[in-house]
Design a protein around this motif. Structure first.
Motif, PDB file in Angstrom:
ATOM      1  N   VAL A 107      -1.006   4.614  -2.828  1.00 14.86           N
ATOM      2  CA  VAL A 107      -1.802   4.070  -3.926  1.00 14.86           C
ATOM      3  C   VAL A 107      -1.837   5.096  -5.049  1.00 14.86           C
ATOM      4  O   VAL A 107      -2.103   6.277  -4.812  1.00 14.86           O
ATOM      5  CB  VAL A 107      -3.240   3.743  -3.465  1.00 14.86           C
ATOM      6  N   PRO A 111       5.558   4.457   1.218  1.00  9.86           N
ATOM      7  CA  PRO A 111       5.092   3.153   1.709  1.00  9.86           C
ATOM      8  C   PRO A 111       3.578   3.161   1.938  1.00  9.86           C
ATOM      9  O   PRO A 111       3.052   4.042   2.619  1.00  9.86           O
ATOM     10  CB  PRO A 111       5.850   2.986   3.030  1.00  9.86           C
ATOM     11  N   GLY A 112       2.904   2.215   1.346  1.00  4.75           N
ATOM     12  CA  GLY A 112       1.452   2.144   1.465  1.00  4.75           C
ATOM     13  C   GLY A 112       0.717   3.045   0.501  1.00  4.75           C
ATOM     14  O   GLY A 112      -0.513   3.063   0.483  1.00  4.75           O
TER      15      GLY A 112
END
Length: 374
Positions: A196, A193-194
């Protein structure tokens, strides 16, 4: 697999027939320290970037007083902080000396420090003698803490390479003992989650001085670097084997071969011979069990070679391209024609920094590289 044709292939600049790169051993000369040697490596890397060389690689060696490049990843991190554009890499990391996960973590860290500029060149030799290799490999396959010369050596290189590649790509299959182990920094971070997605991971190269790595690199569709500077007689057969064995991969559509070549240019032909004799004397001492610091030109001139040593020196220097810039260019161009190399990686061995720095400047000027001033 990450790693693109663009990150592997370079563009020849000026009038060079192929891209030109630099291989550095962080050599330590007599009267100098490892600090001096590593400062010279920084100077060489910065100059190589300014002049327009494509890559700058460092090699792993151990228990050699005249070579300060025992830890390529540490040196590369330092070079990354002092350069901006030039590709940096290992020429190479000797994989049998290390756990694949450690290499994946080190080069994942380097890629995070210098995104898109890192090459991971791998060799299957220990980069040292058998006793030192035993000291480097402290555990057997069961994890027992025993210093043994066998360890996980060159015979297990393909398996080690496969393991390293899976750590780099984070793609162990379900049920594999390492499927829940992740090399960090690495792809796992993008899946959380989150997270990149990073641009990619370092392209893997295979290095060698014989047919084994040439064939393996071809079968896996990897770029290949051959150590012509100390195995010149095997260069053409190895490259032919590489090209014959090549199978396109996701990272490379056609063969790409780099040749490591020893070359040194000076304004005066006699001075070139004087400078390269220091490296020849260093090799004489190494081959006769007397490794030491790189001798000065004065020390090499004064040394009384035996007839056998003189024979070795003549043979060694026959594969070192040296002389005035135009003579060095002729030698390098001839090597490209004979081998069909896609890139030349030049190592200039001499005592101290002055002759080496100037040699790369003269070669760059002869070929009209973008940053050369003549």
């Amino acid at each position: 697999m990450a790693g693109t044709h663009e990150t592997i292939r370079g563009t020849a600049a000026g009038t060079a027939p192929v891209p030109l790169s630099v291989l550095d051993l962080a050599t330590v000369g007599s009267g100098l320290t490892a600090t001096d040697a590593l400062r010279t490596s920084v100077e060489l890397a910065r100059n190589a970037e300014r002049l327009g060389f494509h890559r700058f690689w460092v090699a792993e060696h151990h228990s050699m007083p005249g070579v300060a490049s025992s830890s390529p990843a540490v040196i590369l991190a330092h070079l990354a902080a002092h350069t901006e554009r030039i590709r940096l890499g290992s020429g190479g990391v000797m994989l049998p000396n290390h756990a694949p996960l450690v290499i994946a973590e080190q080069f994942g860290t380097l890629e995070a420090l210098a995104p898109g500029r890192i090459d991971l060149g791998l060799g299957r030799a220990p980069g040292t003698d058998g006793a030192t290799a035993a000291a480097l490999r402290r555990t057997d396959r069961s994890g027992s803490s025993v210093p043994r010369a066998g360890g996980e050596g060159a015979d297990e290189f393909p398996q080690q390479l496969a393991e390293l590649t899976r750590f780099l790509d984070d793609d162990f299959p379900d049920g594999h003992p390492y499927s829940r182990i992740h090399a960090v920094p690495g792809p796992i971070q993008a899946t959380l989650p989150g997270g990149v997605q990073s641009p990619g991971r370092p392209p893997v190269w295979l290095l060698g001085s014989s047919g084994f790595s040439a064939r393996l690199a071809g079968m896996l569709g990897l770029p290949f670097a051959f150590a012509h500077h100390f195995s010149a007689a095997h260069t053409v057969p190895a490259l032919e084997l590489y090209r014959e064995s090549f199978r396109p991969s996701e990272s490379l559509g056609e063969p790409y071969a780099v040749i490591g070549v020893s070359a040194l240019a000076t304004e005066d032909e006699k001075e070139a011979r004087r400078q390269v004799l220091t490296g020849a004397l260093s090799m004489v001492r190494l081959r006769t069990g007397r490794p030491g610091l790189i001798p000065s030109a004065e020390e090499a001139e004064a040394y009384e070679f035996s007839s056998l040593e003189r024979e070795f020196v003549d043979s060694w220097l026959s594969n070192v391209i040296h002389g005035t810039p135009d003579a060095v260019r002729d030698g390098l161009d001839g090597l490209v024609k004979r081998t069909g190399a896609d890139e030349l990686m030049i190592t200039s061995n001499a005592h101290g920094s002055e002759a080496r720095v100037r040699s790369y400047e003269l070669i760059a000027g002869e070929y009209g590289l973008p940053g050369a001033t003549g």
